[in-house]
Design an enzyme around this catalytic site. Structure first.
Site, PDB file in Angstrom:
ATOM      1  N   ARG A   1       4.251  -2.302   0.244  1.00 59.78           N
ATOM      2  CA  ARG A   1       4.625  -3.467  -0.566  1.00 59.78           C
ATOM      3  C   ARG A   1       4.301  -4.764   0.171  1.00 59.78           C
ATOM      4  O   ARG A   1       5.069  -5.729   0.156  1.00 59.78           O
ATOM      5  CB  ARG A   1       6.114  -3.433  -0.935  1.00 59.78           C
TER       6      ARG A   1
ATOM      7  N   SER B   1      12.331  -3.403  -8.935  1.00 60.86           N
ATOM      8  CA  SER B   1      12.964  -3.009  -7.669  1.00 60.86           C
ATOM      9  C   SER B   1      13.127  -4.238  -6.774  1.00 60.86           C
ATOM     10  O   SER B   1      12.149  -4.901  -6.443  1.00 60.86           O
ATOM     11  CB  SER B   1      12.123  -1.949  -6.961  1.00 60.86           C
TER      12      SER B   1
ATOM     13  N   GLU C   1      12.098  -7.300  -1.888  1.00 60.24           N
ATOM     14  CA  GLU C   1      10.711  -7.306  -2.358  1.00 60.24           C
ATOM     15  C   GLU C   1      10.273  -8.660  -2.908  1.00 60.24           C
ATOM     16  O   GLU C   1       9.188  -9.125  -2.601  1.00 60.24           O
ATOM     17  CB  GLU C   1      10.491  -6.216  -3.420  1.00 60.24           C
TER      18      GLU C   1
END
Length: 347
Positions: A171, A247, A343
């Protein structure tokens, strides 16, 4: 891959509510809708916006606005998708940075070019996908990445990036670190191998296929796509109905020794061995075990079906969501000794 260049109109005091999936009513000092690489380049030399900080927004699915943005927001609306070449081993497809990611994935399947189906229904745009190195259900975007083109927002230069230069991580990429805020991704090319096999290593995908009466070994790409879409719709809230950014936390990765000590205390911990010997933990499980699933702090809450997702119940601010995130991180660190990383980009 884009509409012809034209003069860029500036939009002062522009509301960003419709441009972030949390639905926060932040405002930009000025905004501009961008439909071509040339328009990005022209603003690098435009005296009207000289000295202003710049932010490129696609779908706004990976950003938390905690305040107004005192600068120039560039709304990436560069469209287009095409098969640009093929060889004996693969198809090479290119899409504009402003293309909707899910629609692009569905288009590749409709054109008979599988490979991206595990990444179905991930919110956002094609241009945002490399920044985050999006991933789901056993596949990361980098595995099918070929190259991208981006405009240097300081100079207006069009720059080509290969995978090595993008420095993809979990990520993560160059564009979230050293290149953050400097480049606008205008087109991405993907390599889709003609020798295709389904990625069905995740139990959820295998179960969904079985529920549909499909033998996993004989699954077609469209079967996997449909299964992933069904799973995500069952687990994740629609941002149009309940503001969220998908998320909110990365699944933490720890070394084998730390995992052994943790498993001795928590024998049912959910984990995934990694090729380098480390172990990935399920952040949602950690959050759930700390009692946060379904709980709220004011108008910000943890989703009742997926503990990784923080939601805006209505009227929450970015600061409210961050306060909730910090409380969750504190509790997970206190119980498990594991630090969760967020994130989304917080501004």
């Amino acid at each position: 891959m884009s509409r012809p260049d034209s003069a860029v109109s500036l939009l002062p005091d522009y509301s960003l509510r419709a441009h972030n999936t949390f639905g926060f009513d932040a405002r930009a000092r000025v905004a501009a809708r961008i439909g071509s690489p040339g328009q990005f380049a022209s603003l690098a030399r435009d005296p009207r916006v000289a000295g202003l900080d710049r932010l490129v927004l696609g779908g706004g699915s990976n950003v938390v606005f905690t305040r107004d943005f005192d600068g120039l927001v560039l709304l990436d609306e560069i469209r287009g998708r095409a098969l640009v070449r093929e060889d004996d081993g693969a198809w090479y497809v290119e899409a504009g940075g402003g293309e909707n990611w899910h629609a692009f994935v569905e288009w590749t399947l409709a054109e008979g070019m599988p490979g991206l189906e595990n990444l179905a229904l991930i919110p956002g745009t094609v241009g945002a996908a490399p920044i985050q190195n999006i991933g789901a259900y056993g596949l990361e975007m980098k595995e099918h990445f070929a190259s991208l083109r981006a405009v240097d927002l300081a100079t207006g230069e069009l720059v080509e990036f290969d995978a090595a230069r993008c420095a993809f991580g979990y990520r993560d990429s160059f564009f979230k670190r050293d290149g953050r805020g400097r480049f606008a991704i205008v087109a991405v090319t993907f390599r889709l191998p003609k020798a295709w096999t389904p990625r069905i290593g995740y139990a959820d995908v295998a179960r969904e296929l079985a529920a549909r009466g499909i033998d996993a070994r004989a699954a077609r790409a469209r079967d996997v796509f449909d299964a992933v879409v069904a799973i995500r719709r069952a687990k994740l809230p629609d941002p149009l109905a309940l503001g969220n950014a998908g998320s909110f936390f990365k699944n933490p990765v720890i070394d084998a020794q730390a995992f052994a000590a943790l498993r001795a205390r928590e024998p049912d911990i959910v984990s995934y061995p990694q090729p380098d010997g480390r172990v990935k933990l399920a952040a949602g499980w950690l959050i759930d075990r700390c009692g946060w699933k379904g709980r709220a702090l004011g108008a910000a809450a943890v989703h009742e079906r997926q503990a990784l997702v923080l939601v805006n119940l209505g009227g929450a601010s970015g600061a409210d969501v961050l306060a909730l995130a910090h409380a969750i991180r504190r509790d997970v660190l206190g119980r498990f000794g594991v630090e969760l990383e967020m994130e989304p980009v917080c501004l």
